[in-house]
Design a protein around this motif. Structure first.
Motif, PDB file in Angstrom:
ATOM      1  N   ILE A 285     -91.446 -70.237  32.240  1.00 28.13           N
ATOM      2  CA  ILE A 285     -90.374 -70.701  30.911  1.00 28.13           C
ATOM      3  C   ILE A 285     -89.161 -69.060  31.504  1.00 28.13           C
ATOM      4  N   GLU A 286     -90.173 -67.806  31.559  1.00 27.50           N
ATOM      5  CA  GLU A 286     -88.884 -67.418  31.891  1.00 27.50           C
ATOM      6  C   GLU A 286     -88.220 -67.088  33.074  1.00 27.50           C
TER       7      GLU A 286
ATOM      8  N   LYS B  47     -85.283 -69.579  31.881  1.00 22.36           N
ATOM      9  CA  LYS B  47     -84.197 -68.876  30.889  1.00 22.36           C
ATOM     10  C   LYS B  47     -83.665 -68.196  32.020  1.00 22.36           C
TER      11      LYS B  47
ATOM     12  N   THR C 174     -99.883 -80.263  18.961  1.00 20.90           N
ATOM     13  CA  THR C 174     -99.726 -80.131  20.090  1.00 20.90           C
ATOM     14  C   THR C 174     -98.165 -80.250  20.183  1.00 20.90           C
TER      15      THR C 174
ATOM     16  N   ASN D   4     -96.518 -77.102  19.395  1.00 19.59           N
ATOM     17  CA  ASN D   4     -97.166 -75.753  20.444  1.00 19.59           C
ATOM     18  C   ASN D   4     -96.656 -75.498  21.117  1.00 19.59           C
ATOM     19  N   ILE D   5     -95.793 -76.820  21.848  1.00 14.68           N
ATOM     20  CA  ILE D   5     -95.467 -76.869  22.779  1.00 14.68           C
ATOM     21  C   ILE D   5     -93.628 -76.469  22.525  1.00 14.68           C
TER      22      ILE D   5
ATOM     23  N   LYS E 272     -92.450 -74.377  20.426  1.00 16.00           N
ATOM     24  CA  LYS E 272     -92.681 -73.242  20.112  1.00 16.00           C
ATOM     25  C   LYS E 272     -91.931 -72.280  20.874  1.00 16.00           C
ATOM     26  N   GLN E 273     -92.690 -73.110  21.863  1.00 17.20           N
ATOM     27  CA  GLN E 273     -92.558 -71.952  23.539  1.00 17.20           C
ATOM     28  C   GLN E 273     -91.767 -72.126  24.252  1.00 17.20           C
ATOM     29  N   LEU E 274     -90.688 -72.419  23.693  1.00 16.28           N
ATOM     30  CA  LEU E 274     -89.334 -73.420  24.563  1.00 16.28           C
ATOM     31  C   LEU E 274     -88.143 -73.151  23.349  1.00 16.28           C
ATOM     32  N   ASP E 275     -88.466 -71.325  23.216  1.00 17.85           N
ATOM     33  CA  ASP E 275     -87.082 -70.985  22.103  1.00 17.85           C
ATOM     34  C   ASP E 275     -85.876 -71.624  22.734  1.00 17.85           C
TER      35      ASP E 275
ATOM     36  N   GLU F 199     -86.555 -74.913  11.792  1.00 17.85           N
ATOM     37  CA  GLU F 199     -86.272 -73.850  13.109  1.00 17.85           C
ATOM     38  C   GLU F 199     -84.291 -74.495  13.207  1.00 17.85           C
TER      39      GLU F 199
END
Ligand code: C5P
Length: 214
Positions: free
Chosen positions: A41-42, A45, A68, A71-72, A74-77, A104
């Motif tokens: 992810i980082e 970004k 699920t 949850n996924i 949310k991590q890929l903002d 969102e």
């Protein structure tokens, strides 16, 4: 800079200086599992940080229960849009995902059909009912199947349609735009080119010519 009707499908990393040069020509960038798994992810970004695109689409073709999928995402903002499979259904899955993304301020694209030969379009009547009742922001429909793409456009005259299968998978550049797509999703044709910047310029020219003709 003149933008093409292009969503760049970045499944492989390309040199940052090349990406910086060409990103201004794209409406959006679509990120899939290959790049996400390779860079994390980082890392993704960091790749996207300096780019000038209007939309970052996360293409994980989500197809799971509501908890699920939420949850996924949310991590890929860093993404503003997400692609999900329609067949997973609404209650307990896409309905809750759509509510979450709406709250969102993010967009949902649903798959109407896949671009590969083995996809069975006999399921389309069911998929159409899911898309109709969920009313997502946009739809993914294949450039490789012009008849299917035209049906999807006729069924959903006001939806944004993004269309993969252009170039490497056989769809001719610009044809999907004449068959109802708003944007063509193009990956390998650009990132495997020896001169991606010229390739993108060439694609934009062909898209413009085709749009004027159809
Ligand atoms: O490299 P290429 O231009 O074939 O990339 C097409 C992209 O679109 C890939 O990331 C692929 O996973 C995706 N895709 C597709 N067909 C669909 C939906 C997405 O090819 N129906």
């Amino acid at each position: 800079m003149l933008k093409g009707r292009i969503i760049f499908s970045m499944d492989e990393e390309i040199p940052q200086h090349v990406l910086l040069k060409i990103s201004g020509y794209f409406h959006g960038i679509k990120i899939g599992y290959p790049l996400l798994l390779r860079k994390g992810i980082e890392g993704v970004k960091e790749i996207l940080r300096k780019l000038e695109v209007d939309e970052i689409i996360m293409d994980l073709k989500l197809a799971d229960i509501d908890n699920t999928m939420i949850n996924i995402v949310k991590q890929l903002d860093f993404a503003n849009s997400f692609i999900a499979h329609s067949f997973i259904g609404i209650d307990g899955a896409l309905g809750e995902l759509k509510n979450f993304l709406d709250n969102e301020g993010k967009k949902l694209y649903l798959l109407a059909s896949m671009s590969h030969k083995g996809w069975n379009d006999e399921f389309y009547p069911y998929i159409k009912t899911v898309i109709k009742s969920l009313n997502p922001y946009g739809i993914v429909a294949p450039a490789t199947k012009p008849n299917v793409l035209r049906i999807v456009r006729d069924d959903f005259p006001n939806k944004i349609i993004i269309s993969p299968g252009v170039g490497a998978q056989g769809g001719k550049i610009g044809d999907a735009l004449c068959n109802g797509a708003d944007y063509e999703i193009i990956g390998r044709t650009i990132y495997t080119s020896s001169d991606p910047e010229n390739k993108v310029k060439e694609i934009i020219k062909i898209q413009e010519e085709k749009i004027n003709e159809c």
